[in-house]
Design a protein around this motif. Structure first.
Motif, PDB file in Angstrom:
ATOM      1  N   PHE A  19       8.519  -1.619  11.306  1.00 55.66           N
ATOM      2  CA  PHE A  19       7.584  -0.550  11.091  1.00 55.66           C
ATOM      3  C   PHE A  19       8.277   0.311   9.865  1.00 55.66           C
ATOM      4  N   LEU A  20       7.247   0.106   8.851  1.00 60.02           N
ATOM      5  CA  LEU A  20       7.922   0.940   7.531  1.00 60.02           C
ATOM      6  C   LEU A  20       7.220   2.471   7.492  1.00 60.02           C
ATOM      7  N   ILE A  21       7.898   3.547   7.068  1.00 63.63           N
ATOM      8  CA  ILE A  21       7.441   4.724   6.920  1.00 63.63           C
ATOM      9  C   ILE A  21       7.763   5.353   5.452  1.00 63.63           C
ATOM     10  N   ASN A  22       6.557   5.895   5.018  1.00 63.87           N
ATOM     11  CA  ASN A  22       6.940   6.601   3.539  1.00 63.87           C
ATOM     12  C   ASN A  22       7.530   7.900   3.944  1.00 63.87           C
ATOM     13  N   THR A  23       8.812   8.356   3.437  1.00 65.43           N
ATOM     14  CA  THR A  23       8.997   9.522   3.926  1.00 65.43           C
ATOM     15  C   THR A  23       8.388  10.744   3.472  1.00 65.43           C
ATOM     16  N   GLU A  24       7.649  10.668   2.181  1.00 70.99           N
ATOM     17  CA  GLU A  24       6.970  11.860   1.382  1.00 70.99           C
ATOM     18  C   GLU A  24       5.945  12.185   2.311  1.00 70.99           C
ATOM     19  N   PRO A  25       5.026  11.254   2.406  1.00 71.28           N
ATOM     20  CA  PRO A  25       3.836  11.653   3.354  1.00 71.28           C
ATOM     21  C   PRO A  25       4.177  12.030   4.843  1.00 71.28           C
ATOM     22  N   MET A  26       5.371  11.382   5.311  1.00 75.01           N
ATOM     23  CA  MET A  26       5.909  11.799   6.815  1.00 75.01           C
ATOM     24  C   MET A  26       6.028  13.272   6.815  1.00 75.01           C
TER      25      MET A  26
ATOM     26  N   THR B  59       0.767  -1.103  -0.013  1.00 75.11           N
ATOM     27  CA  THR B  59      -0.236  -0.120   0.141  1.00 75.11           C
ATOM     28  C   THR B  59       0.905   1.127   0.133  1.00 75.11           C
ATOM     29  N   LEU B  60       2.214   1.090   0.519  1.00 74.20           N
ATOM     30  CA  LEU B  60       3.155   2.287   0.348  1.00 74.20           C
ATOM     31  C   LEU B  60       3.226   2.961  -1.000  1.00 74.20           C
ATOM     32  N   GLN B  61       3.166   2.115  -1.853  1.00 72.83           N
ATOM     33  CA  GLN B  61       3.510   2.919  -3.349  1.00 72.83           C
ATOM     34  C   GLN B  61       2.196   3.595  -3.800  1.00 72.83           C
TER      35      GLN B  61
ATOM     36  N   VAL C  16      11.976   1.490   9.372  1.00 71.59           N
ATOM     37  CA  VAL C  16      12.721   1.662   8.205  1.00 71.59           C
ATOM     38  C   VAL C  16      11.971   2.485   7.270  1.00 71.59           C
ATOM     39  N   PHE C  17      12.831   3.587   6.642  1.00 64.76           N
ATOM     40  CA  PHE C  17      12.388   4.632   5.764  1.00 64.76           C
ATOM     41  C   PHE C  17      12.401   4.192   4.337  1.00 64.76           C
TER      42      PHE C  17
ATOM     43  N   GLY D  94       2.222   4.628   6.559  1.00 63.41           N
ATOM     44  CA  GLY D  94       3.220   3.658   7.059  1.00 63.41           C
ATOM     45  C   GLY D  94       2.480   2.359   8.054  1.00 63.41           C
ATOM     46  N   GLY D  95       3.212   1.691   8.818  1.00 62.86           N
ATOM     47  CA  GLY D  95       2.795   0.937   9.838  1.00 62.86           C
ATOM     48  C   GLY D  95       3.570  -0.281  10.057  1.00 62.86           C
ATOM     49  N   TYR D  96       3.304  -1.364  10.925  1.00 60.11           N
ATOM     50  CA  TYR D  96       3.752  -2.709  11.201  1.00 60.11           C
ATOM     51  C   TYR D  96       3.501  -3.334  10.199  1.00 60.11           C
TER      52      TYR D  96
END
Length: 987
Positions: free
Chosen positions: A298-305, A254-256, A320-321, A261-263
């Motif tokens: 825990f993955l995080i999408n840097t752009e929306p972050m 779903t990140l793409q 993980v970024f 993000g989330g676990y």
């Protein structure tokens, strides 16, 4: 490397087996990205071992249709399609496919004969009745809720989007229970807003009413009014069209599409693990099945972050970024952790099962050689001093040698199954890991130092090289890491670097000049401070002999200092004058220390030189001030001493005439007035005498004149002086002479009777003054083979607190103001006694406790002279006893065996009038010249002296000697008086 060959054996050997046919049964449709990736990665993993494997795929499509509706249809279809065919393996994706297998495995012939080669992936828990291998997604609702609440502390709600399938309802129930549990534990979790299977209209209505930035937890697809299912991309586009909302999910794909993000479960990882399990089932058909759990970081999408301004500090550990542009393919990773296991998604491929597992996969004519090779490799790895560990593609350690265990502090059993993040120190920068993963992602060897943490918490620095291990198809099979502990080397390099920086900064910025010299003294280096200190640039001093700069008068001291450095191998300090470039001389102080090599030879001298010109000037001024102060003090004391006669003569006249008025007055009142004047005058005279005596001592005018004196007569007369005062107070006064003293054949000793009498009169006077009950005892003994007289004056008076004893030695000081008012006195007596004792090279000490009395011990050096010429008797009322009290903290120096001493009474001499007799004895005991002058004047003027002309003439001679301050004549006249007129033996 030979180690890489171990991984390459697996596909080579497995190629001899029959090429398998595998059925893949998906729970969802083919256009579902999660489903597609699970299938594609699984196939790629299996083909690494079985390049010609055949795969068949079927889809239940339970996202679009209820399971109960599609399951019978799919069963009928599979039964017909695969009738008569043999399948070697079955791969089930997600729970519904597994439910189908459990329900129809005994009904469909194609499923009956598959046997143990069944692998399920994407499971949400262990499914009852299933005993095969599989990968459980291990979704953690609590961790996701906690992370969302921490990242959005101001959120009023968390919107949860689920569907109405059985699995969707299970999600809804689990997340509701997780929120309730966290809230019960006191955690601030916002209330949940559940939206089961919302239509686009329902979703639009809810989101338009929701506050901006309300977090959304996405678990489901959306449907239109006509029931048409939206894709992931369409779903996220719909949410973004309604506002700016942070979207969290459990799945990495779903990140793409814009998820924050989330676990998250990673389809690439799950598919790889499933393919590895399938290969294992083919290799070990009789082995125990395995259930593996996905590692969900825990993955995080840097752009929306960045768009939602989330704080990195609020992110969970080991986040993980990932840099995803919406709707784009996965991009590069940046990882905050040390471990290799979070290299998503591009480093995840076929799992390597380790050296032990590879051995089990070998068979046929190659098996024996392969085993021998592996044994040889393992032995070699365990003997080297380099730490080696091997991981699978997920970063899990499958092998570690002995050296790695020693370096890290973990046993090999503790290392297996862990990821290298176990060694994480938290000291490496984010950029370090970005570069590491970028390098490994390009299948390139990484070699760099890293700071790791041992099992005991200590840190160590390792020079580490990581090799990606690739198959012949260029797919990642794992990593080999080689470490060398360089902690000590790094520490030494760092210490050397810091030391060099430190000393250079110190030398370059110090106000003192730091210099290095050759053994012969020539300058090798001088710091910039030389410019201010001596006016020379450092370059001008290099190679110069420093002795050319020293003042000629100081050269001998400097050479002696340098000789001390060479001879004694120790630092030295010398103060001298050095020539300034402008022609002046500067006072400097140099501290030098030599540097020696391993053989003890001097290689150079390090010197630190500072300007002490101001200090030298201050010292000279202080010396001059001290000399002026001492001269002034001597002048003051000399003035007071020389003025003693002029100060005391008028007072003596006042006292004398007051005494005459008191004696001759017929008026009782007038007589009492005169007596008051006389007493006050005598008190004032005592005070003046004390002050003048102290001034003489300070001025150095007090002279000690030892004379041959009979110690017994001396003490008996002294005690006789205080008999009246002690009787008036009703207390006992005793004189105790030690048995050792009484048994001597001589009582004559050499000491200054005048000053010793002055000390003892003061001590006895104080003792009687401060004693109301009990008594006062004066004791005397010998010590040091008869060369020291020891006197002790002990009373039972008020005593002194131990902490205040020191202050009584100070002039004009008493223990407290109450004592001063009650007992009078200026506080000079003990000070004078103490100073006189010092001049006599003796000692005086006070022992006391409040309420327990006081003992003063006086020690005076002396020596016996000759035998006493006549017997001596004690004065009337003086009792000689055997009692001698022990002083706490110091042994009794007197003979404890003093017994049998007779008590003797001296008959008073009746030749002279009693008042004159008493006056003369008191005068001699006090030894104050001005008092002698005054009292002898009174005696000469008295009518009683008219009938004793010889005595009057002797008194006149004493008076004249006192007026002339002729000490020797005074003592001579005293001796004649006391000898010729029966006042006592010659002293």
């Amino acid at each position: 490397m030979i180690i890489i060959a171990v991984f390459w054996l697996s596909p080579f050997v497995l190629a001899f087996a029959q090429e398998p046919a595998i059925l893949i049964l998906h729970s969802y449709s083919s256009d579902f990205p999660w489903t597609a990736e699970l299938g594609e990665v699984f196939q790629a993993t299996v083909r690494e071992s079985y390049p010609k494997a055949v795969f068949f795929s079927e889809f239940l499509q339970t996202k679009q249709f209820p399971y109960q509706q599609v399951a019978p249809i799919t069963a009928d279809f599979v039964s017909k399609k695969y009738r008569g065919q043999h399948l070697d393996g079955l791969y089930l994706t997600d729970d519904n496919a597994l439910y189908f297998y459990l329900e129809y495995q005994d009904q469909l012939d194609v499923l009956k004969h598959i046997g143990s080669s069944v692998v399920a992936a994407g499971l949400h828990d262990q499914i009852p009745g299933y005993t095969g291998s599989g990968v459980i997604e291990s979704l953690d609702f609590s961790r996701n809720l906690r992370a969302i609440a921490r990242l959005h502390p101001g959120a009023s709600t968390i919107m949860v989007l689920t569907d109405e399938t059985e699995l969707g309802q299970s999600y809804a129930n689990q997340i509701t229970m997780a929120a309730a549990d966290l809230q019960a534990q006191g955690e601030q979790i916002p209330p949940l807003t559940l939206l089961p299977s919302p239509s686009t209209d329902q979703l639009r209505k809810q989101l338009l009413q929701a506050p901006a930035s309300t977090p959304i937890l996405y678990l489901s697809y959306f449907v239109t009014k006509t029931g048409e299912l939206l894709t992931l991309e369409e779903s996220f586009q719909l949410i973004e069209s309604l506002g700016s909302f942070p979207i969290y999910s459990f799945w990495e794909d779903t990140l793409q599409f814009g998820a924050l993000g989330g676990y998250m479960v990673n389809a690439n990882q799950v598919g790889t693990m499933a393919g590895t399990l399938m290969v294992q089932r083919f290799a070990e058909p009789l082995g125990e099945p395995q259930l593996l759990y996905s590692d969900n970081p825990f993955l995080i999408n840097t752009e929306p972050m960045e768009r939602f301004s989330l704080s990195r500090e609020a992110l969970p550990d080991n986040t993980v970024f990932i840099d995803f542009e919406p709707t784009s393919a996965p991009g590069a990773l940046e990882n905050q952790s040390v471990g290799l296991g979070t290299a998503f998604p591009w480093v995840l491929s076929i799992a390597v099962l380790g050296i032990g597992a590879v051995v089990l996969l070998l068979w046929g004519f190659r098996r024996k050689k392969a085993v021998q090779l592996l044994v040889t490799i393992e032995k070699a790895l365990h003997t080297i001093d380099l730490g080696v560990y091997i991981t699978d593609p997920l970063g899990r350690i499958i092998y570690a040698n002995n050296a790695m265990s020693t370096i890290s502090g973990y046993s090999k059993d503790e290392l297996l199954g862990q990821t290298p993040r176990l060694f994480k120190s938290g000291l490496q920068s984010r950029e370090y890991y970005e570069q590491l993963w970028r390098t490994l992602g390009n299948h390139t060897i990484w070699s760099e130092q890293i700071i790791n943490r041992r099992r005991d918490g200590s840190l160590y620095t390792a020079a580490q090289t990581i090799h990606p291990v690739l198959s012949r198809g260029s797919l990642l099979e794992g990593f080999i890491a080689v470490q060398r502990d360089v902690t000590e080397q790094r520490r030494m390099e760092e210490a050397l670097r810091n030391s060099e920086i430190h000393y250079r900064l110190l030398a370059e910025n110090a106000t003192d000049m730091i210099s290095r010299h050759a053994p012969d003294g020539a300058y090798l280096y001088a710091s910039p401070a030389s410019r201010d200190l001596i006016g020379y640039d450092p370059q001008e001093l290099i190679g110069r002999d420093p002795y050319t700069l020293f003042h000629p008068e100081d050269v001998p001291d400097i050479r002696l200092s340098h000789k001390q450095i060479y001879d004694m191998h120790q630092s030295s300090q010398v103060t001298y004058r050095i020539h300034h470039k402008n022609g002046s001389w500067r006072w400097v102080e140099t501290t030098s220390k030599m540097v020696v090599d391993a053989h003890g030879d001097v290689t150079e001298i390090i010197a630190i030189t500072r300007d002490v010109s101001e200090r030298q000037q201050r010292n000279r001024e202080l010396i001059q001030e001290k000399e002026r102060a001492e001269a002034a003090d001597r002048a003051k004391s000399a003035f007071l001493a020389n003025m003693s006669h002029e100060i005391r003569t008028p007072l003596n006249g006042i006292i004398g005439f007051a005494s005459l008025i008191h004696q001759d007055s017929k008026d009782p009142a007038m007589a009492e007035y005169a007596r008051t004047i006389e007493r006050s005058g005598n008190h004032l005279l005592d005070l003046i005498n004390d002050i003048l005596d102290l001034s003489k001592i300070e001025a150095g005018m007090m002279v000690i004149r030892p004379e041959e004196t009979n110690i017994r007569v001396f003490l008996e007369e002294l005690v006789q002086l205080f008999q009246g005062a002690s009787k008036n107070k009703g207390i006992d006064l005793r004189l105790d002479l030690s048995q050792a003293l009484l048994e001597l054949d001589t009582m004559n000793y050499l000491f200054d009777p005048l000053r010793l009498r002055q000390i003892l009169v003061n001590l006895l006077g104080n003792a009687i003054k401060f004693t109301e009950h009990g008594g006062v005892t004066l004791t005397c003994d010998l010590a040091d083979n008869g060369n020291t007289l020891i006197f002790e004056v002990a009373d039972t008076g008020i005593g002194i607190p131990p902490e205040k004893i020191e202050q009584i030695y100070t002039a004009f000081n008493q223990v407290d103001n109450v004592s001063q008012r009650k007992f009078n006195g200026a506080g000079l007596g003990l000070t004078i006694s103490y100073r006189l004792t010092q001049q006599m090279e003796g000692s005086l000490r006070v022992y006391s406790r409040a309420g327990e009395g006081t003992t003063v011990r006086l020690q005076v050096p002396t020596f016996p002279l000759r035998k006493s010429s006549s017997p001596v008797t004690a004065p009337e009322g003086a009792i000689v006893t055997e009692d001698f009290p022990e002083i706490e903290g110091e042994p009794n120096v007197l003979d404890p065996g003093l017994k049998g001493v007779e008590s003797r009474t001296i008959q008073q001499n009746e030749v002279l009038p009693p008042d004159i007799l008493q006056s003369l004895k008191e005068l001699r005991s006090r030894g104050i010249i001005d008092e002698i002058i005054t009292r002898t004047s009174q005696i000469l003027d008295s009518e009683e002296m008219q009938g004793i002309p010889g005595f009057r003439n002797r008194i006149l001679s004493l008076h004249n000697a006192a007026v002339d301050w002729n000490i020797e004549a005074i003592e001579r006249e005293w001796n004649v008086l006391f000898h010729d007129w029966g006042l006592g033996n010659e002293g």
